[in-house]
Scaffold this motif. Structure first.
Motif, PDB file in Angstrom:
ATOM      1  N   SER A   1     -68.259  61.798  21.298  1.00 23.42           N
ATOM      2  CA  SER A   1     -67.281  62.854  21.214  1.00 23.42           C
ATOM      3  C   SER A   1     -67.879  64.072  22.527  1.00 23.42           C
ATOM      4  N   SER A   2     -66.850  64.616  22.729  1.00 19.31           N
ATOM      5  CA  SER A   2     -67.232  65.784  23.754  1.00 19.31           C
ATOM      6  C   SER A   2     -68.033  66.832  23.085  1.00 19.31           C
ATOM      7  N   THR A   3     -67.964  67.120  21.928  1.00 22.13           N
ATOM      8  CA  THR A   3     -68.980  68.055  20.917  1.00 22.13           C
ATOM      9  C   THR A   3     -69.961  66.954  20.391  1.00 22.13           C
ATOM     10  N   LYS A   4     -71.289  66.945  20.841  1.00 24.05           N
ATOM     11  CA  LYS A   4     -72.273  65.827  20.306  1.00 24.05           C
ATOM     12  C   LYS A   4     -72.792  66.433  18.951  1.00 24.05           C
TER      13      LYS A   4
ATOM     14  N   PRO B   1     -69.954  71.225  24.627  1.00 20.79           N
ATOM     15  CA  PRO B   1     -69.778  70.670  25.945  1.00 20.79           C
ATOM     16  C   PRO B   1     -70.280  71.624  27.096  1.00 20.79           C
TER      17      PRO B   1
ATOM     18  N   ARG C   1     -74.365  67.219  31.486  1.00 13.20           N
ATOM     19  CA  ARG C   1     -73.746  68.618  31.429  1.00 13.20           C
ATOM     20  C   ARG C   1     -74.841  69.213  30.693  1.00 13.20           C
TER      21      ARG C   1
ATOM     22  N   SER D   1     -76.308  67.477  27.626  1.00 12.15           N
ATOM     23  CA  SER D   1     -76.013  66.257  27.139  1.00 12.15           C
ATOM     24  C   SER D   1     -76.044  65.290  28.175  1.00 12.15           C
TER      25      SER D   1
END
Length: 253
Positions: free
Chosen positions: A149-152, A170, A206, A239
């Motif tokens: 997911s974009s948020t880990k 992110p 990122r 990330s």
């Protein structure tokens, strides 16, 4: 006979781990990772690592950096597994006694090292290889991690108790090769401090200031992190959706 028998080859070294050969250098072909970097007071942090003979690097007077990282090893010579690292930035063992100016030179010049203080994993083979070949303090743990997911988000538990849960928002794309580097990774078990050089080749990195939320559980590792004043706002977070690594034998410091 020990499970770890080392045989010299023409240009390589091979270790026998649980009956399987592991030939240097080890390749990690596909992995993903996310991490939060936190400021910690040097005094308590140095007390935790004093037995290694290494010194906490100070990014500003009285303050060091503790990095908490979740890694999913998807394809590599040690097989697939999850890992959680509690790491401290330390001075290169050749630079003991450096002050803040020397520490900044090390940071800018890429000479700082990372001491792997705790390293829970969820695989028996990587645990045996990590402890036997490189002296990494690997222990068995249970993982629940979302690297897609974009948020880990990742949580790690052991002996029925939560160690930590880390959420990373992110960040902004890092141009070029991002965090590509040659990293000196230090480890210490059985009264021996070792150094292993890791070549890291990430892509799609990122990063951002802040961006990491940490929740601690009731495990002794969580209590140790609390002794450093965590949880607190992260200095930065990153990330890495595509990470390749190469590392060889450890050397005794």
């Amino acid at each position: 006979m020990s499970d770890f028998r080392k045989a010299a080859m023409s240009e390589t070294t091979t270790h026998l781990v649980l009956g399987k050969p592991v030939t240097m250098p080890v390749q990690v072909r596909t992995a993903t990772a996310f991490m939060g970097m936190f400021s910690v007071p040097v005094g308590p942090a140095q007390e935790l690592v004093a037995h290694t003979g290494l010194e906490i690097l100070q990014y500003r007077p009285g303050h060091g950096i503790c990095t908490l990282v979740f890694v999913d090893y998807v394809d590599g010579d040690l097989g697939p597994y999850n890992e959680f690292g509690v790491c401290f930035l330390v001075r290169n063992h050749h630079n003991r006694g450096d002050g803040i100016v020397g520490d900044w030179r090390s940071l800018v010049g890429g000479q700082a090292g990372a001491l792997i203080h705790h390293l829970p994993v969820d695989g028996d083979f990587t645990l045996a290889a990590g402890r036997g070949i490189w002296g990494f303090p690997k222990t068995l743990a249970d993982f629940d991690a979302d690297h897609d997911s974009s948020t880990k988000r990742g949580s790690v538990s052991a002996d029925g108790a939560l160690i930590a849960e880390l959420t990373v928002a992110p960040g902004l794309p890092v141009p070029g090769r991002g965090l590509a580097a040659s990293l000196a990774a230090y480890s210490h078990i059985d009264d021996v401090t070792r150094c292993t050089t890791w070549e890291m080749n990430p892509s799609g990195v990122r990063t951002r200031l802040g961006g990491a939320t940490l929740r601690l559980g009731t495990h002794p590792i969580a209590d140790e992190l609390r002794s450093l004043g965590l949880p607190r706002r992260a200095l930065a977070s990153s990330s890495i959706p595509d990470l390749r690594m190469t590392f060889g034998d450890a050397t005794v410091v």
